[in-house]
Design a protein around this motif. Sequence first.
Motif, PDB file in Angstrom:
ATOM      1  N   THR A 114       0.528  -1.311  -0.303  1.00  0.00           N
ATOM      2  CA  THR A 114       0.069   0.341  -0.015  1.00  0.00           C
ATOM      3  C   THR A 114       0.525   0.946  -0.217  1.00  0.00           C
ATOM      4  OG1 THR A 114       0.457   0.078   2.745  1.00  0.00           O
ATOM      5  CG2 THR A 114      -1.348  -1.659   1.589  1.00  0.00           C
ATOM      6  N   PRO A 115       0.296   2.407  -0.435  1.00  0.00           N
ATOM      7  CA  PRO A 115       1.404   3.682  -0.135  1.00  0.00           C
ATOM      8  C   PRO A 115       1.714   3.762   1.027  1.00  0.00           C
ATOM      9  CG  PRO A 115      -1.294   3.651  -1.673  1.00  0.00           C
ATOM     10  CD  PRO A 115      -0.589   2.127  -1.292  1.00  0.00           C
ATOM     11  N   GLU A 118       4.874   2.179   1.854  1.00  0.00           N
ATOM     12  CA  GLU A 118       6.373   2.416   0.825  1.00  0.00           C
ATOM     13  C   GLU A 118       5.942   3.963   1.437  1.00  0.00           C
ATOM     14  OE1 GLU A 118       8.877   2.867  -1.672  1.00  0.00           O
ATOM     15  OE2 GLU A 118       7.573   1.177  -1.720  1.00  0.00           O
ATOM     16  N   GLN A 119       5.312   4.875   1.611  1.00  0.00           N
ATOM     17  CA  GLN A 119       5.568   6.326   2.518  1.00  0.00           C
ATOM     18  C   GLN A 119       6.485   5.799   4.094  1.00  0.00           C
ATOM     19  OE1 GLN A 119       2.220   7.928   3.544  1.00  0.00           O
ATOM     20  NE2 GLN A 119       3.857  10.427   4.083  1.00  0.00           N
TER      21      GLN A 119
END
Length: 138
Positions: A114-115, A118-119
């Motif tokens: 999911t974003p 990654e963040q």
Amino acid sequence: MPSTDLADEDLLGYLEESLPVERMSIVESALRSSESLRQRAAMLLRRRDDGFHSVGDIWRRHRLSCPSRRQLGSFLLEALDQEEQDYIDFHIRTVGCRYCAANLRDLEESRNQTPEVEQRRRKFFQTSAGHVKSLRRD
């Protein structure tokens, strides 16, 4: 299963945890019920540790038939030619290579991140990189 039905390769594969899960269970069950089989496994382990190596031992230990992580990634993207796709599919699903299956699962999971994950990863990297830079200056 009678202990005579197990090949030395099965016992070594069990000891190296490289057999498919179903085969590992069969070998473990046989080892639990047979003292002679446990002695045979111990003898094989001693021979291996004493430096006796067959071509099969070397092949298994160094996983020479396993595809690289890059090849597994290409397999996941279906970017290989059909012969290579078929080989990797056979290697994982029929041979039951647990190492390659785990590697493939890891690649699948990283592809489906999911974003937020990654963040978070980027943030950890940035703080770690800054820490490493400050250590180099000292």
